[in-house]
Design a protein around this motif. Structure first.
Motif, PDB file in Angstrom:
ATOM      1  N   ILE A 171     -20.584 -10.114  73.606  1.00  0.00           N
ATOM      2  CA  ILE A 171     -20.892  -9.146  72.897  1.00  0.00           C
ATOM      3  C   ILE A 171     -19.919  -9.294  71.827  1.00  0.00           C
ATOM      4  CG2 ILE A 171     -20.425  -6.326  72.239  1.00  0.00           C
ATOM      5  CD1 ILE A 171     -22.269  -5.604  74.319  1.00  0.00           C
ATOM      6  N   VAL A 172     -20.540  -9.213  70.363  1.00  0.00           N
ATOM      7  CA  VAL A 172     -19.254  -9.295  69.586  1.00  0.00           C
ATOM      8  C   VAL A 172     -19.042  -8.496  67.786  1.00  0.00           C
ATOM      9  CG1 VAL A 172     -19.122 -11.119  67.290  1.00  0.00           C
ATOM     10  CG2 VAL A 172     -20.209 -12.126  69.528  1.00  0.00           C
ATOM     11  N   ALA A 173     -18.522  -8.008  67.973  1.00  0.00           N
ATOM     12  CA  ALA A 173     -17.971  -6.863  66.801  1.00  0.00           C
ATOM     13  C   ALA A 173     -17.067  -7.124  65.892  1.00  0.00           C
ATOM     14  CB  ALA A 173     -17.040  -5.807  67.331  1.00  0.00           C
ATOM     15  N   ILE A 174     -18.144  -7.215  65.049  1.00  0.00           N
ATOM     16  CA  ILE A 174     -17.110  -7.817  63.305  1.00  0.00           C
ATOM     17  C   ILE A 174     -17.192  -6.777  62.086  1.00  0.00           C
ATOM     18  CG2 ILE A 174     -17.744  -9.854  61.429  1.00  0.00           C
ATOM     19  CD1 ILE A 174     -19.355 -11.265  63.009  1.00  0.00           C
ATOM     20  N   ASP A 175     -15.971  -6.339  61.971  1.00  0.00           N
ATOM     21  CA  ASP A 175     -15.583  -4.909  61.230  1.00  0.00           C
ATOM     22  C   ASP A 175     -15.306  -5.548  59.941  1.00  0.00           C
ATOM     23  OD1 ASP A 175     -16.823  -2.834  62.621  1.00  0.00           O
ATOM     24  OD2 ASP A 175     -14.979  -3.234  64.269  1.00  0.00           O
ATOM     25  N   GLY A 176     -15.035  -4.336  58.838  1.00  0.00           N
ATOM     26  CA  GLY A 176     -14.239  -4.888  57.893  1.00  0.00           C
ATOM     27  C   GLY A 176     -15.040  -4.306  56.743  1.00  0.00           C
ATOM     28  N   ILE A 236     -25.172  -9.723  71.937  1.00  0.00           N
ATOM     29  CA  ILE A 236     -25.411  -9.218  69.799  1.00  0.00           C
ATOM     30  C   ILE A 236     -23.934  -9.406  69.510  1.00  0.00           C
ATOM     31  CG2 ILE A 236     -24.754  -7.014  70.932  1.00  0.00           C
ATOM     32  CD1 ILE A 236     -27.228  -5.699  69.105  1.00  0.00           C
ATOM     33  N   VAL A 237     -24.601  -9.681  68.333  1.00  0.00           N
ATOM     34  CA  VAL A 237     -23.468  -9.239  66.753  1.00  0.00           C
ATOM     35  C   VAL A 237     -23.655  -7.866  66.688  1.00  0.00           C
ATOM     36  CG1 VAL A 237     -22.630 -10.224  65.001  1.00  0.00           C
ATOM     37  CG2 VAL A 237     -22.958 -12.075  66.907  1.00  0.00           C
ATOM     38  N   VAL A 238     -22.885  -6.983  66.069  1.00  0.00           N
ATOM     39  CA  VAL A 238     -23.247  -6.249  65.721  1.00  0.00           C
ATOM     40  C   VAL A 238     -21.794  -5.965  64.519  1.00  0.00           C
ATOM     41  CG1 VAL A 238     -22.481  -3.451  66.352  1.00  0.00           C
ATOM     42  CG2 VAL A 238     -23.157  -4.959  67.681  1.00  0.00           C
ATOM     43  N   GLU A 239     -22.526  -5.504  63.327  1.00  0.00           N
ATOM     44  CA  GLU A 239     -21.471  -5.814  62.367  1.00  0.00           C
ATOM     45  C   GLU A 239     -21.130  -3.959  61.802  1.00  0.00           C
ATOM     46  OE1 GLU A 239     -22.507  -5.888  58.568  1.00  0.00           O
ATOM     47  OE2 GLU A 239     -24.296  -6.591  58.721  1.00  0.00           O
ATOM     48  N   GLY A 240     -20.118  -3.957  61.569  1.00  0.00           N
ATOM     49  CA  GLY A 240     -19.407  -2.942  60.687  1.00  0.00           C
ATOM     50  C   GLY A 240     -18.381  -1.993  60.529  1.00  0.00           C
ATOM     51  N   ARG A 241     -18.356  -0.865  60.453  1.00  0.00           N
ATOM     52  CA  ARG A 241     -16.579  -0.459  60.289  1.00  0.00           C
ATOM     53  C   ARG A 241     -15.551  -0.581  61.293  1.00  0.00           C
ATOM     54  NH1 ARG A 241     -19.034  -1.599  56.341  1.00  0.00           N
ATOM     55  NH2 ARG A 241     -18.917  -0.799  53.764  1.00  0.00           N
ATOM     56  N   ASP A 242     -16.196   0.458  62.636  1.00  0.00           N
ATOM     57  CA  ASP A 242     -15.530   0.808  63.888  1.00  0.00           C
ATOM     58  C   ASP A 242     -15.487   0.040  64.827  1.00  0.00           C
ATOM     59  OD1 ASP A 242     -18.007   2.405  63.425  1.00  0.00           O
ATOM     60  OD2 ASP A 242     -17.152   4.426  64.060  1.00  0.00           O
ATOM     61  N   ILE A 243     -16.724  -1.021  65.126  1.00  0.00           N
ATOM     62  CA  ILE A 243     -17.295  -1.153  65.970  1.00  0.00           C
ATOM     63  C   ILE A 243     -16.299  -1.428  67.431  1.00  0.00           C
ATOM     64  CG2 ILE A 243     -18.727  -2.830  67.016  1.00  0.00           C
ATOM     65  CD1 ILE A 243     -20.182  -0.896  64.924  1.00  0.00           C
ATOM     66  N   GLY A 244     -15.153  -2.662  66.641  1.00  0.00           N
ATOM     67  CA  GLY A 244     -14.196  -2.763  67.908  1.00  0.00           C
ATOM     68  C   GLY A 244     -13.271  -1.828  67.394  1.00  0.00           C
ATOM     69  N   THR A 245     -13.043  -0.754  67.518  1.00  0.00           N
ATOM     70  CA  THR A 245     -12.356   0.007  67.460  1.00  0.00           C
ATOM     71  C   THR A 245     -12.900   1.607  68.768  1.00  0.00           C
ATOM     72  OG1 THR A 245     -13.248   0.986  65.733  1.00  0.00           O
ATOM     73  CG2 THR A 245     -10.608  -0.010  65.353  1.00  0.00           C
ATOM     74  N   THR A 246     -14.362   1.907  68.217  1.00  0.00           N
ATOM     75  CA  THR A 246     -14.531   2.709  68.896  1.00  0.00           C
ATOM     76  C   THR A 246     -15.807   2.899  69.174  1.00  0.00           C
ATOM     77  OG1 THR A 246     -13.804   4.382  66.877  1.00  0.00           O
ATOM     78  CG2 THR A 246     -15.851   5.261  68.265  1.00  0.00           C
ATOM     79  N   VAL A 247     -17.059   1.825  68.460  1.00  0.00           N
ATOM     80  CA  VAL A 247     -18.193   1.895  69.444  1.00  0.00           C
ATOM     81  C   VAL A 247     -18.085   0.850  70.612  1.00  0.00           C
ATOM     82  CG1 VAL A 247     -20.540   1.651  68.761  1.00  0.00           C
ATOM     83  CG2 VAL A 247     -19.055   2.361  67.071  1.00  0.00           C
ATOM     84  N   SER A 290     -13.675   7.999  62.676  1.00  0.00           N
ATOM     85  CA  SER A 290     -13.330   7.023  63.278  1.00  0.00           C
ATOM     86  C   SER A 290     -13.629   5.638  62.020  1.00  0.00           C
ATOM     87  CB  SER A 290     -14.682   6.587  63.473  1.00  0.00           C
ATOM     88  OG  SER A 290     -15.433   5.346  64.627  1.00  0.00           O
ATOM     89  N   PRO A 291     -12.159   5.947  60.508  1.00  0.00           N
ATOM     90  CA  PRO A 291     -12.789   5.246  59.748  1.00  0.00           C
ATOM     91  C   PRO A 291     -12.248   3.835  59.920  1.00  0.00           C
ATOM     92  CG  PRO A 291     -10.319   5.893  61.011  1.00  0.00           C
ATOM     93  CD  PRO A 291     -11.123   6.326  61.633  1.00  0.00           C
ATOM     94  N   LEU A 292     -12.636   3.049  58.882  1.00  0.00           N
ATOM     95  CA  LEU A 292     -12.758   1.452  58.901  1.00  0.00           C
ATOM     96  C   LEU A 292     -11.553   1.425  58.964  1.00  0.00           C
ATOM     97  CD1 LEU A 292     -13.236  -1.149  57.983  1.00  0.00           C
ATOM     98  CD2 LEU A 292     -12.487  -0.500  55.591  1.00  0.00           C
ATOM     99  N   ALA A 293     -11.159   0.150  60.409  1.00  0.00           N
ATOM    100  CA  ALA A 293      -9.566   0.130  60.614  1.00  0.00           C
ATOM    101  C   ALA A 293      -9.808  -1.277  61.119  1.00  0.00           C
ATOM    102  CB  ALA A 293      -9.462   1.393  61.572  1.00  0.00           C
ATOM    103  N   LYS A 294      -8.638  -1.929  61.524  1.00  0.00           N
ATOM    104  CA  LYS A 294      -8.736  -3.389  62.311  1.00  0.00           C
ATOM    105  C   LYS A 294      -7.996  -2.876  63.769  1.00  0.00           C
ATOM    106  CE  LYS A 294      -5.861  -7.576  62.628  1.00  0.00           C
ATOM    107  NZ  LYS A 294      -5.108  -7.715  63.594  1.00  0.00           N
ATOM    108  N   ALA A 295      -9.013  -3.463  64.630  1.00  0.00           N
ATOM    109  CA  ALA A 295      -9.131  -2.868  66.244  1.00  0.00           C
ATOM    110  C   ALA A 295      -8.055  -3.892  66.181  1.00  0.00           C
ATOM    111  CB  ALA A 295      -9.694  -3.119  67.147  1.00  0.00           C
ATOM    112  N   GLY A 296      -6.682  -3.476  67.822  1.00  0.00           N
ATOM    113  CA  GLY A 296      -5.409  -4.068  67.253  1.00  0.00           C
ATOM    114  C   GLY A 296      -5.687  -5.459  68.297  1.00  0.00           C
TER     115      GLY A 296
END
Ligand code: DC
Length: 240
Positions: free
Chosen positions: A15-20, A136-147, A197-203
């Motif tokens: 599972i790949v999370a791509i945010d930005g 799956i590759v999931v792209e968004g704003r809050d995938i790595g932090t929340t989803v 759940s704002p746009l944010a980079k996961a740690g």
């Protein structure tokens, strides 16, 4: 969905999370990485756009969060996850075109800031990710932090505002670059500043600055990161 190569068919699901923010090449990168590795692909921005389209289509006052919240569960959103031909329907209507209009783009941040909307769409995203057998590759704003906080790999794409505006103007076929830049900065501020759940980079996300990279370089970089992650997981498994 077709599997791209034997390596993909024998590898464990990933599972790949791509945010930005927008204009960093998220969609093009995510689709290409998924296609290359034989994974499914989910554009979560398209889901928020689809629910926004539904609100507009049904005459909901999008300046009133309680009106949005009251109908947040009504739209039936279905996402097709083949990276070669992703689809999106709302109540059975193909909305792939209408969700890209200026009207929807200007309203999507307000709709997606409503907690009831996020709860609904987040549930949908988690169930799609859980059902993706090969990963799956999931792209968004809050995938790595929340989803999907337990994603195997988290990527955070960035780029300078100038590069992002230039890319978006290109996509919008010659739109005014200054107006595009202003609209983009405004939408990013709304998406980063919202409470839920704002746009944010996961740690634990890997940040990739795409300002001076070609799309092909970004794709290669992410594919390499996924392959390294898979190899490390395999090694761990073998050592047990
Ligand atoms: O990626 P995009 O520009 O199509 O996304 C449209 C909007 O959807 C974006 O301005 C914010 C919202 N969005 C969100 O809130 N959370 C996500 N995971 C993806 C998108």
């Amino acid at each position: 969905m077709e599997t791209a190569g034997t390596a993909a068919s024998t590898a464990p699901a990933v599972i790949v999370a791509i945010d930005g923010p927008s204009g960093t090449g998220k969609s093009s990168t995510s689709k290409a990485v998924a296609a290359q590795l034989g994974l499914s692909y989910l554009d979560t921005g398209a889901q928020y756009r689809a629910i926004t389209w539904w609100m507009v289509h049904h005459g909901i006052d999008i300046t009133d969060p309680s009106a949005i919240a009251a109908v947040a569960a009504k739209a039936e959103i279905v996402s097709g996850t083949d990276p070669a031909a992703p689809t999106i329907t709302v109540d059975g209507v193909d909305v792939a075109g209408p969700i890209r209009t200026q009207e929807v783009t200007s309203k999507v941040s307000a709709v997606s800031a409503v907690p009831e909307v996020r709860t609904r769409i987040t549930e949908l995203q988690r169930s799609i990710a859980a059902g993706a057998e090969r990963g799956i590759v999931v792209e968004g704003r809050d995938i790595g932090t929340t989803v999907l906080p337990d994603a195997d790999l988290k990527i955070f794409l960035t780029a300078s505002p100038e590069a992002r505006a230039a890319r978006r103007s290109g996509e919008l076929k010659g739109a005014d670059i200054h107006a595009t830049r202003e609209a983009l900065i405004k939408r990013d501020a709304a998406d980063s500043g919202r409470k839920t759940s704002p746009l944010a980079k996961a740690g634990d996300a890997v940040e990739v600055d795409t300002t001076d990279l070609t799309l092909q370089q970004v794709i290669e970089c992410v594919v390499t990161l996924v392959e390294e992650k898979r190899a490390a997981t395999e090694e761990k498994r073998a050592a047990k």
